[in-house]
Structures are given as structure tokens and as C-alpha cells.
Write an enzyme that holds these catalytic residues in place. Structure first.
Site, mmCIF file in Angstrom:
data_model
loop_
_atom_site.group_PDB
_atom_site.id
_atom_site.type_symbol
_atom_site.label_atom_id
_atom_site.label_comp_id
_atom_site.label_asym_id
_atom_site.label_seq_id
_atom_site.Cartn_x
_atom_site.Cartn_y
_atom_site.Cartn_z
ATOM 1 N N GLN A 72 34.891 30.595 46.453
ATOM 2 C CA GLN A 72 35.070 31.933 45.907
ATOM 3 C C GLN A 72 34.778 31.935 44.413
ATOM 4 O O GLN A 72 35.318 31.124 43.660
ATOM 5 C CB GLN A 72 36.479 32.484 46.128
ATOM 6 N N CYS A 102 41.225 40.575 43.123
ATOM 7 C CA CYS A 102 42.346 40.057 42.334
ATOM 8 C C CYS A 102 42.710 41.020 41.214
ATOM 9 O O CYS A 102 41.843 41.424 40.424
ATOM 10 C CB CYS A 102 41.995 38.689 41.752
ATOM 11 N N LYS A 141 35.115 39.747 49.023
ATOM 12 C CA LYS A 141 36.512 40.047 49.342
ATOM 13 C C LYS A 141 36.951 41.174 48.414
ATOM 14 O O LYS A 141 36.826 41.066 47.194
ATOM 15 C CB LYS A 141 37.415 38.830 49.150
ATOM 16 N N GLY A 214 46.066 40.858 54.476
ATOM 17 C CA GLY A 214 47.227 41.589 53.977
ATOM 18 C C GLY A 214 48.289 41.777 55.044
ATOM 19 O O GLY A 214 48.029 42.433 56.059
#
Length: 338
Positions: A72, A102, A141, A214
Site C-alpha cells: 500500500q 486514511c 482503498k 469496516g
């Protein structure tokens, strides 16, 4: 450039362990791979400036046994991200994932992470540049939106942009991120989950491989989401704190394969890795605690688990701690469980 080994990432991504700063390091990933052969693993986020400007190639280090494993990246400069992606592919990663989720202040100050949800055109440009530069698959993401954005409007446009850039796989954290007013920890729990929206995105983009992230804390819940039509499920903290519960049965439940190793066997399988790590005094080697830390939850919910965790927590950081410390922790657990 060394072309990365090709893995069936679309299949592996049916279940993945989320990239988590300070948690999913190479020691954690090696441990997780002993529990599940198929689950897709992710590195902690590595920033493109660290790689390109800082030449921090040591951040790309991983053991080939971890594969399939994805890198990532965090960044927002298409040229720099392309260079970082080349470095990742050269290091052997088969997937390069762009972090657009993030919400931390540090990430925002670098103009990447969740703040990129506000700049879908830039994200698409970044993805296109990474795809053109190297052979590894490029994925994203993201969140469903940030701040006062309307997810029903923002998410479809965002997905359309990255699909237009050539992205074929995305992981959606099914919560908004609030860039002001909530801490990163609160952003993992406070904004409400909207699974229905993610399911609707699968209807709008049937050819896009969509994983959901999540609030998934059990393998059973993950299987329910897969059975409901999503392509993949990404599990975060539960996979770290309860790795056996999530990963031991993953190959059997998700892919119809074999059950993973018993956690005691996993510990024994770690011996060569631990001893090699202890012998390597460079870049953090020579210390047991970094390897022991992701092992703390291996026996969660099992007899003696508390003693295992306590013994390692109290002794793995001590001078001279090594494989014998792990053996002593097992013995302490077994005495308690007897």
C-alpha cells in the site's frame, strides 16, 4: 525490472487483512500466512516520498513466504507514485494499492489518504500513471465520502474515475471519514456503516471487483457479505487481535480448501523465522518483541490464553529474550490450561 510473480489476486482478495500502521508489518504477515495460504495480505502504508526521495527501500522488505502480499502506497503526485510503484514491483509485489482512506492529520498534511476523496480526477491520474509505469496490478482503498460530501453522489463519481483510469479492483471502507473533529480511532468507529451503499455500487459497477471493509469482526460475517454478492471482504483489527479465529478456517470457509494449522503448530513453525530474525541485528533484528507482538492474540478465547499473552508481554522485550522465551510462554500456557 523484475516482473512480479503473478497470483490470482481477484481470488485471493475474497478475503484480505487490512493495511494497518504499526501492526501489519512483515512479522505479522509471516505469522498470518502460516494460518491461511490464500488470504491476501497488505503492508503498512509506505509513502511515495519516503521511497522516492528518501530511498527507504528497506520499507519494501518482505519474505517470499508472505505472498500473495500487496504494497500500500500513500501519495498524491502521479510522477512520484509511478516511481514508487516501479520500486514496489521491482521488490516483488504483485499489487500496488493507493491509500485514499486514511484520515490522520499526518496523512492529510501530506495531501493524501482520505482527503483524496475530494480530488477524484487526481486519483485517476495517479492510478493511470502507476498502471503505465509497471506490471503489478494497481488498486485503490477508499472511503464512501469525507466530511459533508454526499456519498450517494461522491462515491459513484470516484469509482467511475478510477475505473476509467484502468483500475479493476477497489476496497471500500463503508464509512465516511471526518477530516476535522474526529481522531483516526474515532473515524474507525463513530461514522455509521453504510453497507447498502457499497452493495449498490456493485450493482452500478458489475465488472469492478469490490471488497468491503469496516465493522467485520468474524469470518462468519465475512462469508455472509460474500454470499450477498460482494467480491471480497477486508478485515482489520479483528484479524490482528484474533488471528486464529479469523484466519485458521479462512481457506476452508472462503475457498473450500483445507483448515489452517493449529495455533500451537503455528508457534512451532515460527521457530526458524524467529531465530533468523534474532541473528540479524540490522534494521531492528536481534529483538524478540517485534515478532512476538503479533503473536499475542494467537490463543485468544482458548484456555491459557491470558498466561500466554502475559508471559510474552512481560518477557519478550528483555535482554536475551529469544526462542526459549516463546517455549517458556507455551509451557506457562499449557500449565494453566491443564
Amino acid at each position: 525490472m523484475n516482473n512480479p510473480i503473478k497470483y490470482n489476486l481477484s481470488s485471493s482478495a475474497r478475503l484480505s487483512v487490512a493495511p494497518m500502521m504499526d501492526w501489519t508489518d512483515r512479522h505479522c504477515r509471516y505469522l498470518h500466512r502460516l494460518l491461511s495460504r490464500r488470504t491476501l495480505l497488505y503492508t503498512e502504508m509506505v509513502t511515495s516520498p519516503a521511497l522516492v526521495r528518501g530511498d527507504a527501500r528497506h520499507l519494501l522488505r518482505f519474505d517470499g513466504a508472505e505472498q500473495p502480499v500487496a504494497l500500500q502506497l500513500g501519495g498524491s503526485d502521479p510522477v512520484e507514485l509511478a516511481k514508487a510503484a516501479v520500486m514496489g514491483a521491482d521488490a516483488g509485489y504483485s499489487e500496488i494499492n493507493l491509500n485514499c482512506g486514511c484520515p490522520s492529520d499526518r496523512v492529510q498534511s501530506g495531501a493524501f489518504g482520505a482527503v483524496l476523496m475530494k480530488q477524484p480526477a487526481l486519483v485517476a491520474e495517479c492510478c493511470a500513471a502507476m498502471i503505465a509505469a509497471q506490471p503489478a496490478e494497481v488498486t485503490v482503498k477508499c472511503r464512501i465520502a469525507v466530511d459533508d460530501q454526499d456519498p450517494e453522489e461522491v462515491l459513484p463519481e470516484f469509482l467511475a474515475r478510477i475505473v476509467g483510469a484502468g483500475v479493476t479492483r477497489v476496497t471500500i471502507h463503508a464509512r465516511k471519514a471526518w477530516l476535522q473533529g474526529l481522531s483516526p480511532k474515532e473515524n474507525r468507529d463513530v461514522p455509521p456503516l453504510d453497507y447498502d451503499l457499497v452493495h449498490r455500487m456493485k450493482g452500478l459497477f458489475p465488472n469492478l471487483h469490490i471488497s468491503i471493509n469496516g465493522g467485520v469482526a468474524t469470518l462468519e460475517h465475512a462469508k455472509e457479505l460474500l454470499d450477498a454478492g460482494l467480491d471480497g471482504v477486508m478485515i482489520g483489527r479483528a484479524a490482528y487481535h484474533n488471528p486464529t479465529d479469523i484466519l485458521q478456517a479462512a481457506d476452508a470457509v472462503v475457498w473450500g480448501g483445507d483448515m489452517g494449522r493449529d495455533p500451537v503448530d503455528v508457534v512451532l513453525q515460527m521457530r526458524d523465522y524467529i531465530e533468523a530474525h534474532m541473528a540479524d541485528t540490522t534494521r531492528g533484528g536481534g529483538k524478540l518483541m517485534p515478532v512476538a507482538k503479533p503473536m499475542l492474540g494467537l490463543f485468544a478465547g482458548r484456555p491459557g490464553a491470558r498466561q500466554w499473552r502475559r508471559y510474552l508481554s512481560e518477557n519478550a522485550h528483555l535482554e536475551g529474550a529469544g526462542w526459549s522465551t516463546i517455549e517458556d510462554a507455551l509451557a506457562a500456557m499449557e500449565r494453566t490450561a491443564a
